[in-house]
Design a protein around this motif. Structure first.
Motif, mmCIF file in Angstrom:
data_model
loop_
_atom_site.group_PDB
_atom_site.id
_atom_site.type_symbol
_atom_site.label_atom_id
_atom_site.label_comp_id
_atom_site.label_asym_id
_atom_site.label_seq_id
_atom_site.Cartn_x
_atom_site.Cartn_y
_atom_site.Cartn_z
ATOM 1 N N LYS A 109 -68.051 122.451 50.599
ATOM 2 C CA LYS A 109 -69.153 122.124 49.692
ATOM 3 C C LYS A 109 -69.395 123.327 48.806
ATOM 4 C CE LYS A 109 -70.805 118.378 52.098
ATOM 5 N NZ LYS A 109 -71.030 117.028 51.554
ATOM 6 N N ARG A 110 -69.719 123.047 47.544
ATOM 7 C CA ARG A 110 -70.161 124.145 46.682
ATOM 8 C C ARG A 110 -71.029 123.580 45.569
ATOM 9 N NH1 ARG A 110 -67.411 124.439 41.817
ATOM 10 N NH2 ARG A 110 -65.222 123.792 41.770
ATOM 11 N N GLN A 111 -71.764 124.486 44.929
ATOM 12 C CA GLN A 111 -72.642 124.060 43.849
ATOM 13 C C GLN A 111 -71.821 123.825 42.583
ATOM 14 O OE1 GLN A 111 -75.618 123.148 45.636
ATOM 15 N NE2 GLN A 111 -76.159 123.400 43.476
ATOM 16 N N GLY A 116 -76.219 120.262 41.250
ATOM 17 C CA GLY A 116 -75.738 119.276 42.206
ATOM 18 C C GLY A 116 -74.610 119.831 43.044
ATOM 19 N N GLU A 117 -74.495 119.279 44.234
ATOM 20 C CA GLU A 117 -73.486 119.763 45.162
ATOM 21 C C GLU A 117 -72.174 119.003 44.969
ATOM 22 O OE1 GLU A 117 -74.094 121.191 49.611
ATOM 23 O OE2 GLU A 117 -73.957 119.014 49.503
ATOM 24 N N LEU A 118 -71.088 119.707 45.105
ATOM 25 C CA LEU A 118 -69.766 119.093 45.047
ATOM 26 C C LEU A 118 -69.152 119.107 46.446
ATOM 27 C CD1 LEU A 118 -68.304 120.900 41.884
ATOM 28 C CD2 LEU A 118 -69.456 118.684 41.972
ATOM 29 N N THR A 119 -68.511 118.013 46.799
ATOM 30 C CA THR A 119 -67.734 117.964 48.039
ATOM 31 C C THR A 119 -66.256 118.011 47.659
ATOM 32 O OG1 THR A 119 -69.416 116.606 49.092
ATOM 33 C CG2 THR A 119 -67.234 116.625 50.126
ATOM 34 N N ARG A 145 -68.806 114.395 43.056
ATOM 35 C CA ARG A 145 -70.124 114.845 42.603
ATOM 36 C C ARG A 145 -71.197 114.240 43.483
ATOM 37 N NH1 ARG A 145 -71.057 112.122 38.036
ATOM 38 N NH2 ARG A 145 -69.018 111.113 37.922
ATOM 39 N N GLU A 146 -72.320 114.974 43.586
ATOM 40 C CA GLU A 146 -73.462 114.459 44.342
ATOM 41 C C GLU A 146 -74.060 113.250 43.596
ATOM 42 O OE1 GLU A 146 -76.476 117.438 44.803
ATOM 43 O OE2 GLU A 146 -77.090 116.641 46.750
#
Lengths: 147, 141
Positions: A109-111, A116-119, A145-146
């Motif tokens: 996970k990262r911003q 929004g957070e990205l997986t 994308r979140e």
């Protein structure tokens, strides 16, 4: 290969590099086709297989390439293919059955830059011949994308 | 693609450039052709209503289209068999109407190991990069 514990194991895919599919790939990539290569350099079985011919496994997945994303539990509408990495040990043979062994190797996970957070899900694929000899290793990164 | 292949590969030097090439303007037919060839029928690439519903202004090509264009040209330049590793990162979409400009340059040569590193790019005609890539190539005969 061991799969990531949070993701279902992915089915092995058995496929064949066929002449007609190489013709299609050549047209899709604005290249000359195998027929021209054969005319120039010899029998079909000896012409170089394109570096990305391993994508042909998509034709042997019940849902095509898009099923890779949905099989991972990712939302197709919010997901993109971010990166691909190929390592070549031996050429993919033409006309013989190749086994593609797939697994989820990493989930991160990262911003995102726009919030929004990205997986990020990493899928590894090993391409092996009928004697289980490793031919090619492929790594794909899918980014969701979140919502 | 009409490329003069590098021969011998051991002649590659830092700064040597892969011949530039262009394809396009990319049409919806090109995208659909690639969908059929690669088995990628994600509707976001050929159905504008779906693409807009996902927040995009229009359809855009699947990454494997521009990735394949780069890989084919690399293979024509140095050959397919010498390529040991190829990475391709999709940094921006390719839209219908875009011209894809492919380039590459030798960034390092390790003579003792007989390996060359090649930076690869695909960009739109306005210069915006859509794919960044890297290849490791064996220089052994």
């Amino acid at each position: 290969m061991t799969s990531h514990p949070d993701f279902p194991s992915l089915q092995d895919v058995y496929f064949v590099v066929e002449r007609s599919k190489l013709e299609e790939l050549a047209r899709a990539w604005f290249d000359r086709g195998p027929a021209e290569a054969v005319a120039e350099s010899g029998p079909f079985e000896t012409i170089p297989v394109p570096l990305l011919a391993g994508v042909l496994i998509n034709h042997y997945l019940a849902g095509g390439a898009e099923s890779v994303v949905s099989d991972l539990g990712l939302d197709l509408e919010r997901s993109v293919h971010g990166e691909m990495i190929w390592e070549y040990l031996r050429p993919l043979p033409i006309g013989r059955v190749i086994r593609a062994v797939r697994r989820v190797s990493e989930v991160a996970k990262r911003q995102g830059r726009r919030g929004g957070e990205l997986t990020i899900v990493t899928v590894d694929v090993e391409y092996r011949d009928e004697n289980d000899v490793l031919l090619v290793v492929r790594r794909d990164l899918y980014i969701e994308r979140e919502s | 693609v009409k490329f003069e292949p590098v021969r011998p590969l051991s002649a590659l030097r830092v700064g040597d450039r892969m011949p530039d090439s262009r394809v396009g303007p990319i049409t919806l037919s090109d995208i659909v052709r690639c969908a059929g060839a690669t088995g990628d029928f994600n509707p976001i690439h050929h159905d504008a209503a779906v693409a807009r519903g996902c927040g995009y202004p229009d359809v855009f090509s699947m990454g494997i289209l521009q990735a394949g264009v780069i890989a084919v040209r690399l293979g024509r330049w140095v050959g397919v068999e010498p390529v040991r590793r190829l990475s391709l990162r999709f940094v921006a979409p390719v839209w219908v109407g875009d011209v894809i400009c492919v380039s590459g340059k030798v960034t390092a040569v390790d003579a003792p190991q007989a390996m060359a590193e090649i930076g690869l790019y695909a960009a739109r005609a306005d210069g915006d990069i859509v794919v960044k890539g890297h290849a490791s190539v064996s220089l052994r005969p």
